[in-house]
Motif scaffolding. Sequence first.
Motif, PDB file in Angstrom:
ATOM      1  N   PHE B  93       0.937  -0.988   0.033  1.00 29.09           N
ATOM      2  CA  PHE B  93      -0.084   0.114  -0.092  1.00 29.09           C
ATOM      3  C   PHE B  93       1.014   1.146   0.031  1.00 29.09           C
ATOM      4  CE2 PHE B  93      -2.477  -3.221   2.776  1.00 29.09           C
ATOM      5  CZ  PHE B  93      -3.337  -3.671   1.735  1.00 29.09           C
ATOM      6  N   PRO B  94       0.961   1.941  -1.064  1.00 29.28           N
ATOM      7  CA  PRO B  94       2.118   3.120  -1.176  1.00 29.28           C
ATOM      8  C   PRO B  94       1.742   4.242  -0.227  1.00 29.28           C
ATOM      9  CG  PRO B  94       0.445   2.993  -3.035  1.00 29.28           C
ATOM     10  CD  PRO B  94       0.197   1.786  -2.269  1.00 29.28           C
ATOM     11  N   HIS B  95       0.566   4.425   0.366  1.00 28.78           N
ATOM     12  CA  HIS B  95       0.288   5.567   1.147  1.00 28.78           C
ATOM     13  C   HIS B  95       0.430   5.322   2.568  1.00 28.78           C
ATOM     14  CE1 HIS B  95      -3.318   2.905   1.319  1.00 28.78           C
ATOM     15  NE2 HIS B  95      -3.871   3.896   2.206  1.00 28.78           N
ATOM     16  N   TYR B 137       8.373   4.553   3.132  1.00 24.79           N
ATOM     17  CA  TYR B 137       7.343   4.194   2.387  1.00 24.79           C
ATOM     18  C   TYR B 137       7.657   3.157   1.152  1.00 24.79           C
ATOM     19  CZ  TYR B 137       4.383   7.687   4.347  1.00 24.79           C
ATOM     20  OH  TYR B 137       3.731   8.309   5.473  1.00 24.79           O
TER      21      TYR B 137
END
Lengths: 234, 245
Positions: B93-95, B137
Amino acid sequence: MNERTLMSRLYDDFIYQNRYLYLVKGLGNTVVITVFALLIGVLIGVFIALVRVNYQQSKKKGLLLRLANLACGLYLTVIRGTPMVVQLMIMYFVIWASGAPIMIAILSFGLNSGAYVAEVIRSGIQSVDRGQTEAGRSLGLSAGRTMRVIILPQAFKNVAPAIFNEFIVLLKETSVAGYVGIQDLTKGGDIIRSITYDAFPPLIAVAIVYLVIVICLTQVLHVIEGRLAKSDLR
Amino acid sequence: MISVKNLYKTFHNLSGPVEVLKGINCEIRKGEKVVIVGPSGSGKSTFLRCMNLLEEPTSGEIYFEGKLINAPDVDIDKVRAQMGMVFQHFNLFPHLTVRRNITLAPVLLKLQSKEEADENAMRLLKRIGLDDKSESYPNQLSGGQKQRIAIIRSLAMNPKMMLFDEPTSALDPEMVGEVLSVMKELAAEGMTMAVVTHEMNFAKEVANRVLFIDDGQILEENEPDAFFSNPQHPRTKDFLSKILS
Ligand SMILES: Nc1ncnc2c1ncn2[C@@H]1O[C@H](COP(=O)(O)OP(=O)(O)OP(=O)(O)O)[C@@H](O)[C@H]1O
Ligand SMILES: [Mg+2]
């Protein structure tokens, strides 16, 4: 009129009896209407987008979902198929004649904006990779939770510039609020004109205020876009 | 652990229906490692994804720990929580930070408290040598790092089995090894695994059984030594000669 110097016209239009306050208060109303209308617009937009995405993706479409999708489709058609001013006047004279004008304006512009924001958010949701949903679901998260904690945050990030742009568009669109007796920025200029019988300075002033705000907001938009682009490269 | 009976899957494309799985039968026992190979488009991914119902079977039965899971009254989320899945493209999940990627599901599903989940995440990260990346991230990581984190994200749920769909296919060659070695460790610890891969050495080393899928059917299955040294079906021979050359 022609012999009057520009200075004395400006004095009459803006300084005398503190007439510039028509513009200041008008601007206040314009901003209030725009901000709250956008808020309503985003809420409606998210709701409609969820209904429509859900409808598109689910294999077994329940009755409730089908009705909701139908209602949303109807809403989008009506809102986009009729002029904003007409919607505003219908709201003011027909639907909610007893409401406070500013509330009516907020609601009208919000309902209108919702139709456009819905499409923006829907495209945002659809721009999130399908693998994200699959990863969420494979971890045992429900469809709703996956949407809330995984898809929507990314969708919002993707469309933040578009929503900010909607704010800019809306700010200008609210200039028709005067049709239902609201003293927004445009109406403020118009009131000065009707008092002084001098159209040029107040209306140009109104135009300049809009322009300056829009230019500033556009700069902010570029900053947001830049930040988002950078965070994608993290 | 999981057993698949008479699995059929038909996709409905614009060009009409396409039958992708044509009667698959397969059982994977506890602790077993099954590697699935076959040509592109043969239905390997679809088969794997049917096991946790990311794809809904057109017909057939899937039993997980003896329970039929493709039945209307089954809470599929509960089943999926016990079955990890690792994807070709990682799907982190990139966020969210690496730590939040790992702790998200266990905390939301109330399997672990926030503190437990954090502790667990750090322990897992340490194990793959990425504990210094917990606040990074995903976009700040290499492909190999992402995939190893995707694996421990699944592990954090304490799954009973793990599904891998070509976990190294999207990686630069120099990163394949680090991912495979995490998978080998998992295998050594007794995890039940179903792995779609083109890494034949991994299959030879780790698998208890290799399945060859072609055109939606299991054409051949055998333990790896026999499978590779003495393939029976002409299609298997053909496939192996192409992939091993
Ligand atoms: N969602 C879908 N809709 C329609 N057709 C699909 C869908 N998913 C897969 N297919 C088709 O099903 C067939 C099998 O696909 P699948 O992904 O299972 O093959 P695969 O063996 O995993 O291939 P690869 O090695 O390329 O990953 C392909 O022809 C593919 O085009
Ligand atoms: Mg595949």
